[in-house]
Design a protein around this motif. Structure first.
Motif, PDB file in Angstrom:
ATOM      1  N   LEU A 600     -49.157 -50.524 -34.103  1.00 41.42           N
ATOM      2  CA  LEU A 600     -49.249 -51.981 -34.040  1.00 41.42           C
ATOM      3  C   LEU A 600     -50.646 -52.410 -33.602  1.00 41.42           C
ATOM      4  CD1 LEU A 600     -45.827 -52.958 -32.430  1.00 41.42           C
ATOM      5  CD2 LEU A 600     -46.474 -53.032 -34.845  1.00 41.42           C
ATOM      6  N   PRO A 601     -51.314 -53.246 -34.407  1.00 36.59           N
ATOM      7  CA  PRO A 601     -52.666 -53.692 -34.026  1.00 36.59           C
ATOM      8  C   PRO A 601     -52.676 -54.506 -32.745  1.00 36.59           C
ATOM      9  CG  PRO A 601     -52.214 -54.123 -36.353  1.00 36.59           C
ATOM     10  CD  PRO A 601     -50.912 -53.734 -35.737  1.00 36.59           C
ATOM     11  N   ASN A 602     -51.598 -55.262 -32.497  1.00 33.30           N
ATOM     12  CA  ASN A 602     -51.569 -56.112 -31.306  1.00 33.30           C
ATOM     13  C   ASN A 602     -51.539 -55.293 -30.010  1.00 33.30           C
ATOM     14  OD1 ASN A 602     -51.525 -58.259 -33.032  1.00 33.30           O
ATOM     15  ND2 ASN A 602     -49.347 -58.686 -32.807  1.00 33.30           N
ATOM     16  N   LEU A 603     -51.118 -54.043 -30.105  1.00 32.85           N
ATOM     17  CA  LEU A 603     -51.018 -53.202 -28.903  1.00 32.85           C
ATOM     18  C   LEU A 603     -52.237 -52.319 -28.714  1.00 32.85           C
ATOM     19  CD1 LEU A 603     -47.258 -52.096 -29.061  1.00 32.85           C
ATOM     20  CD2 LEU A 603     -48.271 -54.010 -27.825  1.00 32.85           C
ATOM     21  N   ARG A 604     -53.159 -52.371 -29.663  1.00 25.66           N
ATOM     22  CA  ARG A 604     -54.362 -51.542 -29.514  1.00 25.66           C
ATOM     23  C   ARG A 604     -55.430 -52.289 -28.723  1.00 25.66           C
ATOM     24  NH1 ARG A 604     -53.194 -49.929 -35.012  1.00 25.66           N
ATOM     25  NH2 ARG A 604     -54.777 -51.368 -35.836  1.00 25.66           N
ATOM     26  N   ASN A 605     -55.003 -52.961 -27.644  1.00 32.80           N
ATOM     27  CA  ASN A 605     -55.935 -53.634 -26.748  1.00 32.80           C
ATOM     28  C   ASN A 605     -56.235 -52.715 -25.562  1.00 32.80           C
ATOM     29  OD1 ASN A 605     -53.572 -53.783 -25.296  1.00 32.80           O
ATOM     30  ND2 ASN A 605     -53.150 -55.894 -25.897  1.00 32.80           N
ATOM     31  N   LEU A 606     -56.918 -53.262 -24.573  1.00 31.84           N
ATOM     32  CA  LEU A 606     -57.336 -52.427 -23.443  1.00 31.84           C
ATOM     33  C   LEU A 606     -56.149 -51.844 -22.678  1.00 31.84           C
ATOM     34  CD1 LEU A 606     -59.564 -51.250 -21.721  1.00 31.84           C
ATOM     35  CD2 LEU A 606     -59.646 -53.401 -20.443  1.00 31.84           C
ATOM     36  N   PRO A 607     -55.159 -52.667 -22.247  1.00 30.67           N
ATOM     37  CA  PRO A 607     -54.004 -52.049 -21.567  1.00 30.67           C
ATOM     38  C   PRO A 607     -53.246 -51.094 -22.471  1.00 30.67           C
ATOM     39  CG  PRO A 607     -54.076 -54.415 -21.177  1.00 30.67           C
ATOM     40  CD  PRO A 607     -55.071 -54.125 -22.255  1.00 30.67           C
ATOM     41  N   GLY A 608     -53.203 -51.392 -23.756  1.00 27.30           N
ATOM     42  CA  GLY A 608     -52.505 -50.495 -24.673  1.00 27.30           C
ATOM     43  C   GLY A 608     -53.167 -49.137 -24.757  1.00 27.30           C
ATOM     44  N   LYS A 609     -54.493 -49.092 -24.783  1.00 29.24           N
ATOM     45  CA  LYS A 609     -55.195 -47.814 -24.823  1.00 29.24           C
ATOM     46  C   LYS A 609     -54.962 -47.022 -23.545  1.00 29.24           C
ATOM     47  CE  LYS A 609     -58.875 -49.347 -27.960  1.00 29.24           C
ATOM     48  NZ  LYS A 609     -60.323 -49.556 -28.124  1.00 29.24           N
ATOM     49  N   ILE A 610     -54.945 -47.716 -22.412  1.00 29.36           N
ATOM     50  CA  ILE A 610     -54.680 -47.020 -21.143  1.00 29.36           C
ATOM     51  C   ILE A 610     -53.260 -46.455 -21.133  1.00 29.36           C
ATOM     52  CG2 ILE A 610     -54.496 -47.334 -18.652  1.00 29.36           C
ATOM     53  CD1 ILE A 610     -56.665 -49.461 -18.871  1.00 29.36           C
ATOM     54  N   PHE A 611     -52.306 -47.274 -21.594  1.00 28.55           N
ATOM     55  CA  PHE A 611     -50.922 -46.803 -21.625  1.00 28.55           C
ATOM     56  C   PHE A 611     -50.763 -45.653 -22.620  1.00 28.55           C
ATOM     57  CE2 PHE A 611     -46.450 -47.070 -22.982  1.00 28.55           C
ATOM     58  CZ  PHE A 611     -45.837 -46.960 -21.753  1.00 28.55           C
ATOM     59  N   LEU A 612     -51.493 -45.709 -23.729  1.00 26.44           N
ATOM     60  CA  LEU A 612     -51.456 -44.608 -24.689  1.00 26.44           C
ATOM     61  C   LEU A 612     -51.992 -43.328 -24.063  1.00 26.44           C
ATOM     62  CD1 LEU A 612     -50.885 -43.759 -27.602  1.00 26.44           C
ATOM     63  CD2 LEU A 612     -53.215 -44.455 -28.179  1.00 26.44           C
ATOM     64  N   SER A 613     -53.060 -43.411 -23.266  1.00 24.43           N
ATOM     65  CA  SER A 613     -53.580 -42.242 -22.558  1.00 24.43           C
ATOM     66  C   SER A 613     -52.534 -41.684 -21.595  1.00 24.43           C
ATOM     67  CB  SER A 613     -54.859 -42.616 -21.804  1.00 24.43           C
ATOM     68  OG  SER A 613     -55.846 -43.116 -22.685  1.00 24.43           O
ATOM     69  N   PHE A 614     -51.823 -42.585 -20.930  1.00 23.90           N
ATOM     70  CA  PHE A 614     -50.748 -42.169 -20.023  1.00 23.90           C
ATOM     71  C   PHE A 614     -49.677 -41.381 -20.775  1.00 23.90           C
ATOM     72  CE2 PHE A 614     -46.480 -43.299 -18.476  1.00 23.90           C
ATOM     73  CZ  PHE A 614     -46.503 -42.697 -17.223  1.00 23.90           C
ATOM     74  N   GLN A 615     -49.291 -41.845 -21.964  1.00 22.18           N
ATOM     75  CA  GLN A 615     -48.258 -41.178 -22.742  1.00 22.18           C
ATOM     76  C   GLN A 615     -48.740 -39.814 -23.240  1.00 22.18           C
ATOM     77  OE1 GLN A 615     -45.475 -42.413 -21.942  1.00 22.18           O
ATOM     78  NE2 GLN A 615     -44.669 -43.116 -23.901  1.00 22.18           N
ATOM     79  N   ILE A 616     -49.969 -39.761 -23.718  1.00 22.41           N
ATOM     80  CA  ILE A 616     -50.495 -38.481 -24.210  1.00 22.41           C
ATOM     81  C   ILE A 616     -50.568 -37.456 -23.075  1.00 22.41           C
ATOM     82  CG2 ILE A 616     -52.530 -37.371 -25.190  1.00 22.41           C
ATOM     83  CD1 ILE A 616     -53.038 -39.952 -26.751  1.00 22.41           C
ATOM     84  N   THR A 617     -51.017 -37.889 -21.896  1.00 24.44           N
ATOM     85  CA  THR A 617     -51.071 -36.983 -20.739  1.00 24.44           C
ATOM     86  C   THR A 617     -49.684 -36.480 -20.380  1.00 24.44           C
ATOM     87  OG1 THR A 617     -52.989 -38.181 -19.883  1.00 24.44           O
ATOM     88  CG2 THR A 617     -51.819 -36.758 -18.350  1.00 24.44           C
TER      89      THR A 617
END
Length: 867
Positions: A600-617
């Motif tokens: 989703l493009p709307n979630l590729r914002n700054l908090p979304g990228k941080i949360f994505l890093s959290f999920q990958i970790t």
């Protein structure tokens, strides 16, 4: 030099032929019924004294009466009827020498001289030609011509050793040390006591040499002796396996008997350290001050073995003859304990001085001597807790739950693992590792906190990992004092790391954990025998009185097995499919959540990228700890724990950045999507740098500590705990500020009387946001770590570990299945499935306008992608 004072003809014969001439004389007296004072004297002084004995063994051993009686009968009759004979000329010369003795001869002096000669002669010459035979095969064992002479020679040597030990004690007691009964001044006492102690030291050194000879000859004679006593069939196809099993039993018995030799050697060294000092509280009285390592510790050697009770059950499948085999070992130990060890130590100050002092304590003129032993200055450790390697605790628990037959060859992997565990447990014990905090389920399975007494019991239990370590009580106390001694103690010698934990745990168990040491209560029977077997056919044997175990000790005994439950299985096999399912579901939903944020493009914002890093970790952490380590076994546990703890900390740091962005958005009234993409990437790189720098510092510090020494494992875990706690505290502070601003804004709107048809926050939304807040705060991590610290039973921690695998579905529900994300995802998927579907808010007036919009959107999208 042999201390002789006998008649000249007998002196010459003994000097030329040693005790063999006495054996020959005894045999001729027995066969030909020679009479006379000399014949009667030598028969009573040397030949006939050992024609009867009694032995203390476990009553259950006498269930195999033929084995026990046959073994002891063979040993007793061999004392007099030795097979080796001298020529008739030497025997006749010996009898002629005895014929010259009359009743006017000083028989006491003659007996003492003979006793001293026999003891000294055996120290130098008691060695049989077969004592170096350590391996037997079927051919040599079944050959009477090869087995018979070797066994006869070994039994004859054992007879001489037995006589030497008994007569050596008689020789040592020829001088009357009556300083305990006489009032001596300090000068006389200080002169006589050291001489006595030197005498005791020499005696114990000689006994140690005799015991060493005896133990070596028992080991050499055991296989052929068992073959004849157990009446094995020479044509049995399983005889080769039987020989291998008897050799293992021989090694077990040698381990037990070898402790006698070591302790007697220590006694001879320590006797010189006994001190005489005046009693400061009672002038005129004196104290013989015994050091901690004194001969009284010899009383901790058991009077009988329990091989049959301990090992028969698990050995009967592999070896049907296991029970009578172990009964034979128990009988031999009890027999030689009585005629060797107990006989030898009865001269030492433990008995001689104590009993003499006690017997005169009721006399009005009380002797001015008191004997006091040094106490081991170890405080009560019954409630002490020790942190040890969990893998080795699992080995201990498995050895108790599933004992192996000691007659079988253990796999090399098992033997190597047990040796490694003994070294590891020794390090844990010597370093006194305290309670080590854990940061994950794997860290919990790495270290276990165990009661010290329970740990000692599990380590030196008869079926545990210390079967091959000699029972040397004095060495055990010496090693234990090195670990638990005070600051005034002398530096400890270099200990054998492989055996040290067995030695120290044995001392702790016997001296400081008496209740735990009461592992078994065997009914002991005293079997009086002579060369004909039992003293009387109608008497048999009688039961020796023993104290009954108290209810408290029985309660400890019953609770020991249940107490080891917490160290048995860190995984429950019945729940393994459930665990695999939960792990798979966790990975699946974490992957789906990450995929949605990428899609989703709307979630590729700054908090979304941080949360994505959290999920990958989180996914990497699960793959390392739950998949790679559990299934492939790599990397090793300590490395996996370090990776798992580091990724847990990194997850908390990602949540720090996410919570800070939430706070910044609310504080500055700015939506996450307001930032331009270039600015968002710049801010994300700055957040990434701020997150990885402290995480790298902590990781490098912990790696350096753990790789430097295992002792710093505590500091490494403390750093992780502090880092995670600070991170969670920061999250709670940020979310608390967000909640505070929310309440202040709501109160302001109410004061301004601003009303809306939509509620400012429904109860459902507040509940949903509260759950989301708790998840983002990391409180669950702290709760899980706290549970690991508090709980002592591995299964409960295992349940919590499985429950934490629902974090993936929970994150998917909270961050995807909401009113903001789920409609966007649904519309995006429907639009990809059917581009003509019009979503809410996208209605146009005509198809021409829709086509125009398509043409406008396509170039715009292309230009945007180019930019």
């Amino acid at each position: 030099m042999h201390p002789l004072g006998v008649a000249a003809p007998l002196l010459a014969l003994l000097a030329a032929n040693g005790t063999t001439v006495l054996d020959c004389v005894c045999l001729k007296i027995h066969i030909s019924n020679f009479e006379g004072y000399g014949a009667d004297w030598v028969y009573s002084a040397y030949c006939g004294e050992f024609r009867h004995t009694d032995v203390l063994i476990a009553c259950k051993t006498l269930e195999y009466r033929s084995i026990a009686v046959g073994a002891m009968l063979r040993l007793i009759t061999s004392w007099t009827l030795g097979p080796r004979r001298l020529g008739f000329e030497e025997c006749d010369d010996g009898l002629a020498a005895l014929a010259g003795l009359t009743d006017t001869t000083d028989s006491y002096q003659l007996t003492m001289d003979l006793a001293c000669f026999v003891a000294a002669d055996c120290i130098d010459s008691c060695s049989a030609s077969g004592s170096n035979i350590t391996e037997w095969d079927v051919q040599t064992l079944t050959s009477d011509d090869q087995r018979g002479p070797v066994l006869s020679e070994l039994l004859r040597t054992l007879r001489h050793i037995t006589k030497a030990i008994r007569l050596g004690r008689k020789c040592a007691g020829r001088q009357k040390w009556n300083f305990l009964q006489r009032h001596l001044n300090k000068t006389e006492l200080e002169t006589e006591v050291p001489a006595y102690l030197e005498h005791v030291s020499n005696y114990s050194r000689d006994v140690a040499q005799l015991l060493s000879h005896g133990v070596r000859h028992i080991s050499a004679a055991l296989v052929p002796f068992a073959f004849e006593i157990m009446k094995m069939d020479p044509n049995d196809e399983r005889l080769s396996t039987w020989i291998n099993h008897v050799e293992h039993m021989r090694d077990m018995l040698h381990t037990q008997l070898g402790g006698w030799v070591q302790d007697m050697q220590y006694v001879s060294e320590q006797t010189a350290n006994y001190k005489v000092e005046e009693d400061k509280k009672s002038p005129g009285k004196y104290i013989i001050r015994l050091p901690l390592l004194n001969d009284r510790l010899l009383s901790y050697h058991g009077q009988y073995l329990s091989f049959r009770d301990d090992f028969s059950a698990q050995c009967e499948k592999q070896q049907p003859e296991a029970s009578p085999m172990f009964a034979l070992a128990d009988a031999l130990y009890g027999f030689y304990y009585h005629v060797w060890f107990n006989e030898a130590r009865s001269f030492l100050p433990l008995y001689e001085a104590h009993y003499s002092s006690f017997s005169y304590s009721r006399v009005p003129n009380e002797p001015p001597i008191d004997i006091k032993g040094e106490e081991w200055q170890l405080e009560d450790k019954s409630n002490a807790t020790l942190s040890v390697d969990t893998g080795c605790m699992q080995v201990l628990a498995n050895a108790l739950d599933h004992p192996t037959c000691p007659l079988e060859d253990l796999p090399p992997e098992t033997t190597k693992r047990r040796e490694q565990c003994r070294v590891q447990l020794w390090r844990d014990l010597s370093q006194g590792s305290p309670h080590i905090p854990v940061t994950s389920y794997l860290a919990y399975t790495q270290r276990a906190n165990v009661n010290l007494c329970l740990f000692a019991w599990m380590t030196v239990n008869s079926v545990s990992i210390c079967q091959d370590v000699p029972f040397s009580m004095i060495q055990s106390v010496r090693d234990a004092r090195c670990v638990f001694g005070g600051p005034d103690d002398q530096p400890c010698p270099q200990l054998n790391a492989t055996d040290a934990v067995c030695s120290v745990c044995r001392a702790i168990l016997l001296l400081k954990c008496r209740d735990f040491a009461s592992t078994s209560y065997l009914e002991a029977c005293r079997a009086p025998m002579d060369h004909r077997g039992w003293y009387s056919s109608n008497r048999g044997y009688y039961i020796q009185e023993k104290d009954k175990p108290t209810n408290r000790i029985l309660s400890y005994k019953d609770n020991l097995n249940s107490g080891t439950l917490k160290y048995r299985d860190f995984k429950i096999e019945g729940l393994e499919p459930l665990e695999i399912t939960f792990v798979a579901v966790n990975i699946l939903f974490r992957f789906l959540t990450a995929a949605v944020y990428v899609y989703l493009p709307n979630l590729r914002n700054l908090p979304g990228k941080i949360f994505l890093s959290f999920q990958i970790t989180g996914m990497i952490q699960i793959l390392f700890s739950e998949v790679l380590y559990r299934m492939a076994g790599v990397p090793d546990l300590s490395t996996t724990v370090q990776i798992d703890s580091a990724l847990t900390l990194l997850n908390c740091i990602w949540l720090n950045s996410f919570c800070y962005q939430m706070y910044a958005c609310v504080r500055h009234l700015r939506l996450p999507s307001d930032l331009e993409r270039a600015e968002a990437r710049k801010v994300f790189r700055r957040q990434l740098l701020c997150s990885l720098i402290p995480w790298s510092v902590v990781l490098v510090a912990t790696i350096a500590l753990e790789r430097t020494s295992e002792y710093y494992l505590l500091h490494s875990r403390v750093i992780f705990i502090v880092g995670i706690s600070l991170s969670v505290a920061y999250n709670i502070a940020c979310l608390g500020l967000v909640g505070y601003m929310y309440r202040r804004t709501r109160n302001s709107m109410r004061q301004l009387k601003i009303y809306s048809k939509e509620a400012f926050g429904s109860k459902k939304l507040i509940l949903y946001m509260s759950a989301k807040t708790v998840t983002l705060s990391g409180i669950g991590t702290i709760v899980r770590i706290g549970f690991h610290q508090a709980q002592g039973i591995a299964q409960y921690v295992y349940y919590v570990h499985i429950a934490t695998m629902v974090q993936g579905p929970l994150l998917f529900v909270l961050f995807v299945c909401n009113n903001a994300t789920l409609p966007l995802l649904r519309e995006r998927l429907l639009a990809r499935w059917n581009p003509d579907v019009i979503g809410p808010g996208q209605e146009l007036c005509s198809s021409a306008e829709r086509n125009l919009a398509k043409r406008v959107n396509v170039p715009a999208a292309a230009a945007e992608s180019t930019l």
